[in-house]
Design an enzyme around this catalytic site. Structure first.
Site, PDB file in Angstrom:
ATOM      1  CG  ASN A  10       1.211 -14.535  27.808  1.00  0.00           C
ATOM      2  OD1 ASN A  10       2.051 -15.429  27.939  1.00  0.00           O
ATOM      3  ND2 ASN A  10       0.031 -14.567  28.405  1.00  0.00           N
ATOM      4  CD1 TRP A  11       4.722 -15.191  22.108  1.00  0.00           C
ATOM      5  CD2 TRP A  11       6.700 -16.225  22.200  1.00  0.00           C
ATOM      6  NE1 TRP A  11       5.579 -14.542  21.255  1.00  0.00           N
ATOM      7  CE2 TRP A  11       6.800 -15.156  21.290  1.00  0.00           C
ATOM      8  CE3 TRP A  11       7.824 -17.029  22.426  1.00  0.00           C
ATOM      9  CZ2 TRP A  11       7.978 -14.864  20.608  1.00  0.00           C
ATOM     10  CZ3 TRP A  11       8.993 -16.742  21.755  1.00  0.00           C
ATOM     11  CH2 TRP A  11       9.072 -15.667  20.856  1.00  0.00           C
ATOM     12  CE  LYS A  12      -2.383 -16.391  26.171  1.00  0.00           C
ATOM     13  NZ  LYS A  12      -3.820 -16.334  26.250  1.00  0.00           N
ATOM     14  CG  HIS A  95      -2.230 -14.466  32.075  1.00  0.00           C
ATOM     15  ND1 HIS A  95      -3.226 -15.340  31.695  1.00  0.00           N
ATOM     16  CD2 HIS A  95      -2.021 -13.650  31.018  1.00  0.00           C
ATOM     17  CE1 HIS A  95      -3.582 -15.044  30.447  1.00  0.00           C
ATOM     18  NE2 HIS A  95      -2.862 -14.038  30.013  1.00  0.00           N
ATOM     19  CD  GLU A  97      -4.336 -18.073  29.401  1.00  0.00           C
ATOM     20  OE1 GLU A  97      -3.117 -18.294  29.311  1.00  0.00           O
ATOM     21  OE2 GLU A  97      -4.992 -17.525  28.486  1.00  0.00           O
ATOM     22  CD  GLU A 167      -4.145  -9.791  29.741  1.00  0.00           C
ATOM     23  OE1 GLU A 167      -3.728  -9.697  28.582  1.00  0.00           O
ATOM     24  OE2 GLU A 167      -3.978 -10.797  30.438  1.00  0.00           O
ATOM     25  N   GLY A 173      -8.288 -14.483  24.317  1.00  0.00           N
ATOM     26  CA  GLY A 173      -8.283 -15.654  23.450  1.00  0.00           C
ATOM     27  C   GLY A 173      -9.642 -15.973  22.857  1.00  0.00           C
ATOM     28  CB  SER A 214      -9.315 -10.534  21.312  1.00  0.00           C
ATOM     29  OG  SER A 214      -9.677 -11.790  21.869  1.00  0.00           O
ATOM     30  N   GLY A 235      -1.651 -12.095  23.409  1.00  0.00           N
ATOM     31  CA  GLY A 235      -1.437 -13.534  23.315  1.00  0.00           C
ATOM     32  C   GLY A 235      -1.342 -13.962  21.865  1.00  0.00           C
ATOM     33  N   GLY A 236      -2.468 -14.401  21.317  1.00  0.00           N
ATOM     34  CA  GLY A 236      -2.518 -15.013  19.977  1.00  0.00           C
ATOM     35  C   GLY A 236      -1.740 -14.275  18.896  1.00  0.00           C
TER      36      GLY A 236
HETATM   37  C1  PEP Z   1      -3.136 -12.792  27.035  1.00  0.00           C
HETATM   38  O1  PEP Z   1      -2.778 -13.934  27.052  1.00  0.00           O
HETATM   39  O2  PEP Z   1      -2.728 -12.036  27.918  1.00  0.00           O
HETATM   40  C2  PEP Z   1      -4.038 -12.331  25.963  1.00  0.00           C
HETATM   41  C3  PEP Z   1      -4.494 -11.102  26.030  1.00  0.00           C
HETATM   42  O3  PEP Z   1      -4.365 -13.223  24.965  1.00  0.00           O
HETATM   43  P1  PEP Z   1      -5.108 -12.894  23.555  1.00  0.00           P
HETATM   44  O4  PEP Z   1      -4.382 -11.715  22.962  1.00  0.00           O
HETATM   45  O5  PEP Z   1      -4.909 -14.145  22.748  1.00  0.00           O
HETATM   46  O6  PEP Z   1      -6.520 -12.597  23.869  1.00  0.00           O
END
Ligand code: PEP
Length: 257
Positions: A10-12, A95, A97, A167, A173, A214, A235-236
């Site tokens: 997930n590049w956001k 999500h 966010e 999640e 994040g 994470s 994500g990251g």
């Molecule tokens: C996400 O955006 O779904 C996520 C899990 O981010 P991260 O891996 O950066 O915690």
């Protein structure tokens, strides 16, 4: 029972259309050998046409980060599920966010999931509790409520195309992941048991459920070793080609058939 592991990046709100195309051009060759794992990238909507063109005919799939339930209309800033047909195989919904910043509700996640299924794509429905809920011992009830609402009215047949991502919000994040045992037991108790109540054993045992929060190459193997976890929503770490490829390789090594 075999559930194909699925790793989604997930590049956001990261990577321009050009950067996204360059990235997948490099990534696709690095993940080509791991066909026991399904993998997808979720760029911004703007980058979907270029990324999907670049990945045409490859096994690196494409996910959208959201979709509106109406086909078209006065919904400024939105993209409909109908418009994503042919550009993405998956759509991330709910999500945390989107729930926090775009006032996403369980009811709307449900409408969106139906629209995504009707448009022939697969929803990835994200659920998870806040730190306060976790500390108050409310995780199981809260996540059960989210998943029941999101799946309201979705048929047993359509469940074959639904992916769920657990999640915990406090792990997204933040660099602070849940322990793999915590994640596994929440997925078992809050998600597979709810699917068993809402549908049956077959759906509870066959629905793919990812962990997200994470995840990185250093902790991926622990999560993948858990019986209830079928991959990761990342994500990251998905913003880096080496890390993304490593996550897919680890999923293939630990979970591959
Ligand atoms: C996400 O955006 O779904 C996520 C899990 O981010 P991260 O891996 O950066 O915690």
């Amino acid at each position: 029972m075999h559930r194909m592991p699925i790793v989604v990046g997930n590049w956001k709100m990261n990577k321009s259309p050009r950067e996204a195309v360059d990235f997948v051009g490099e990534l696709v060759g690095r993940v080509r050998d791991f066909d026991s794992v399904e993998k997808a990238v979720a760029p911004t909507s703007l980058a979907l046409p270029g990324v999907s063109r670049t990945l045409q005919g490859t096994q690196l799939l494409v996910a959208a980060q959201n979709a509106h339930w109406e086909a078209a209309g006065a919904f400024t800033g939105q993209v409909s599920a109908d418009m994503l047909r042919g550009l993405a195989q998956f759509v991330i919904l709910g999500h945390s966010e989107a729930r926090a910043y775009l006032a996403e509700t369980d009811a709307n996640v449900n409408r969106k999931a139906k629209a995504v299924l009707a448009a022939g794509m697969q929803p990835i429905i994200a659920v998870g509790e806040s730190l306060a809920q976790n500390e108050a011992g409310e995780t199981i009830d809260f996540v059960r409520g989210q998943v029941s609402a999101a799946l309201d009215g979705i048929s047993a047949d359509d469940m074959a195309r639904v992916v769920i991502a657990y999640e915990p919000i406090w792990a997204i994040g933040t660099g602070k992941s849940a322990t793999s045992e915590q994640a596994d037991s929440t997925i078992g108790a809050a998600l597979r048991d709810t699917l068993r109540e809402l549908y049956d054993d077959n759906i509870a045992d066959n629905t793919r459920i990812q962990y997200g929060g994470s995840v990185k190459p250093g902790n991926m193997a622990e999560f993948m070793a858990q019986p209830n976890i079928d991959g990761a929503l990342v994500g990251g770490a998905s913003l880096n080609v080496h890390d993304f490829a490593a996550l897919v390789e680890i999923a293939a090594t630990v979970k591959g058939s």
